[in-house]
Design an enzyme around this catalytic site. Structure first.
Site, short mmCIF file in Angstrom:
data_model
loop_
_atom_site.label_atom_id
_atom_site.label_comp_id
_atom_site.label_asym_id
_atom_site.label_seq_id
_atom_site.Cartn_x
_atom_site.Cartn_y
_atom_site.Cartn_z
N ASP A 30 65.73 57.64 41.82
CA ASP A 30 65.07 58.81 41.26
C ASP A 30 63.70 58.45 40.70
O ASP A 30 63.53 57.39 40.09
CB ASP A 30 65.95 59.39 40.14
CG ASP A 30 65.55 60.81 39.77
OD1 ASP A 30 64.78 61.43 40.52
OD2 ASP A 30 66.01 61.29 38.72
N ASN A 78 67.70 68.56 48.41
CA ASN A 78 66.30 68.19 48.67
C ASN A 78 65.68 68.99 49.82
O ASN A 78 64.45 68.99 49.96
CB ASN A 78 66.20 66.70 48.98
CG ASN A 78 66.42 65.82 47.78
OD1 ASN A 78 66.86 64.68 47.89
ND2 ASN A 78 66.14 66.33 46.58
#
Length: 259
Positions: A30, A78
């Site tokens: 991340d 995503n």
């Protein structure tokens, strides 16, 4: 120079502390976009720097004896990102999978590369390069790299349930014999992935984000959250995470001796 020397010394100290090596480490990578924004860089540059970090971490993990590593590279959520970013990401993924075909480290260390996730969601050209990398490393069994693309944990369990139901309807499975082992054998298209020992998440976000819920949460894996964004992740961060796993194993051993 002084800082790098201190980090090397500290790294050796951390390695000395870690006596238990996790068999399977799962990483939530991340912070690529936030790293790029903070550095005044284009988002695509942040993703490429993150990919460079991934290669370093794979080398470190292999050297430390971690046999299985799973990378949360791209989630089902995503796909909501802007089209230009998706195109850049898919091009980067293709580039990295193509590189696997001739990567000396992969073939020298007998590393099997496999994708987990919903293949139906990926572009055909990307899927072809993934399948080529998987085929080229299919016979390796010393180390495993699992790339989670178009991945969602609940989605994976749903697909496993459908697969089990299909076998039940065909008479291949007796419903009365379905067990946790049955479910695990149908996760991730039957890929040989053991339970997760340690989850690492970078970027200061303390959640596991629907990542490997059966293999991680279901097996009470150790979890390590850290502040650095993924492109800034260092070997000492990996060793700190492994120390958390080591401490957990020592506590279990101590509890076992008391019992």
């Amino acid at each position: 120079m002084l800082r790098s020397g201190i980090e090397r010394f500290y790294g050796r100290y951390l390695r000395w502390q870690v006596k238990h090596i996790p068999r399977h480490v799962a990483v939530i990578q991340d912070g690529n976009r936030r790293f790029a924004r903070d550095q005044g860089l284009d988002t695509a540059v942040g993703h490429r720097l993150g990919a460079d970090t991934t290669e370093q971490v794979l080398d470190w993990a292999c050297d430390l004896g971690v046999r299985h590593i799973t990378l949360y590279t791209f989630s089902t959520e995503n796909f909501q990102r802007e089209r230009s970013e998706l195109a850049s990401l898919f091009a980067l993924f293709r580039e990295k999978f193509i590189a696997i075909l001739t990567d000396e480290r992969v073939h020298k260390n007998h590393i099997r590369v496999q994708m987990i996730g919903d293949r139906s969601l990926l572009p055909d050209d990307l899927l072809l390069t993934i399948e080529a990398a998987e085929k080229a490393t299919l016979h390796y069994a010393d180390y495993y790299i699992n790339i989670a693309l178009a991945y969602g944990g609940r989605n994976e369990i749903v697909h496993a349930a459908r697969s089990i139901l299909e076998e039940v309807n065909q008479g291949g499975i007796d419903p009365g014999t379905i067990s946790t082992t049955t479910v695990e054998s149908h996760l991730n298209r039957g890929a040989p992935i053991p339970p997760v020992d340690l989850i690492i998440r970078t970027g200061s976000d303390c959640r596991t984000s629907n990542f490997l819920p059966w293999l991680a949460n279901g097996h009470e894996s150790a979890v390590y959250f850290c502040a650095p964004y993924w492109p800034a992740f260092r070997k000492i961060d990996l060793l700190r995470a492994m120390r958390v796993y080591d401490q957990r194993m020592r506590l279990k051993e101590s509890a076992g001796r008391r019992d």
